[in-house]
Design an enzyme around this catalytic site. Sequence first.
Site, PDB file in Angstrom:
ATOM      1  N   ARG A 190      91.921  17.771  34.623  1.00 44.26           N
ATOM      2  CA  ARG A 190      92.435  16.565  33.964  1.00 44.26           C
ATOM      3  C   ARG A 190      92.922  15.536  34.986  1.00 44.26           C
ATOM      4  NH1 ARG A 190      89.067  17.345  30.766  1.00 44.26           N
ATOM      5  NH2 ARG A 190      89.645  15.240  30.156  1.00 44.26           N
ATOM      6  N   CYS A 224      77.865  34.196  23.127  1.00 48.81           N
ATOM      7  CA  CYS A 224      76.888  33.412  22.366  1.00 48.81           C
ATOM      8  C   CYS A 224      77.379  31.985  22.118  1.00 48.81           C
ATOM      9  CB  CYS A 224      76.584  34.092  21.030  1.00 48.81           C
ATOM     10  SG  CYS A 224      78.005  34.160  19.889  1.00 48.81           S
TER      11      CYS A 224
END
Length: 373
Positions: free
Chosen positions: A167, A346
């Site tokens: 960030r 996944c």
Amino acid sequence: MYETLCSPITLGNVTLKNRLIFAPTTMGLSDEDYFKKIEDIAAGGCSMIIIGDVPVLPARFGHSLYSKKGFAYYQKLAETVHRHDCLICAQLHQTDTNLKGMIKYIPGVLTKKISQQELRPLLNAQVAPYISGLPVKKVKKITAAFGTAAVLAKKAGFDMVQVHGDRMCGSFSSAVFNHRTDCYGGSAENRFRFAVEAVSAIRSQLADFPIDFKLAVRQENPHYGNAGVLDTELPLFVPMLEAAGVTSFHVTLANHSSLEDTIPGAKHPYFSEEGCFLKFCDQVCKYTKLPICGVGGLVHPDFIEQQLADGRIQCAAMSRQLIADPQWMNKVAAGETGKIRRCVRCNKRCLGGMMAHQGVHCIYDNRLSGTNA
């Protein structure tokens, strides 16, 4: 069998009961569901939970340490985690999103004409001009706020803090985004000044409090990540952070690119292997003797134990695996590794759920999948 994984370790002046940490994760859940998820993970036996993106400045939206309601929220979170002999860490965060520049995209997001995946590069494109144009007075206000927020986090019950080294810290550190010509730009030492001041602000307020640093490493050849630091800059950056007061490092790939890179699936073209980001730990450990926590698709107890036993890392952090099976650590400690619901990376219900504004879940979640996996 898992002696190192199950053994305690001291970070700063706090001792973790084992080497497994829940990595900071944006869940996108209601408060009720989020507290339940965090409590399940704490009860599952990990030694510490890192709560991601705790703002260092008063915030209009979300939860803030500075408001009565926000402070109570974090206090309740700490109490919830502590009930299960688990420590809790606040990841102190300052966004580098140009909120004024973001306004023009809100209608498209609300009408779903702009997806989360499409929004991300639009916002990232604004980082360089935003970071490069911040007045020095504003920059110093932000770095000083890390100290104030750390004091509030400790009062709320957090056991340690982590400085979010991506960030705004990562953007200031990166030559890709930081085009300043003052004391916060140009040379690597100047670009690192923001992060060092943030750590120093905490240490000046809390002399003995543990400070972890999420160290984001930018990779070239092939290029991944735009914030953070290059491996060639680590010999300067790591000692500067250590001198400022950091007591441990949480090492990973730099962000500000596709989320599928920082949260890689099993079919990622480059980061498909378990422990895919541990090579960055190998680089960092050349320049410090402080404990290093590794991340990156960690799933299998045997693999993790070997990395810990070899001294490659001192702690292991995971997110998706503990979302798939919060009881992972308890099952390892009990010798029941065959019963672990293994994350298959996944990204369907975790990253996919977050991108679809449905919250982070798992394919093993009966409510969503309808299975008894």
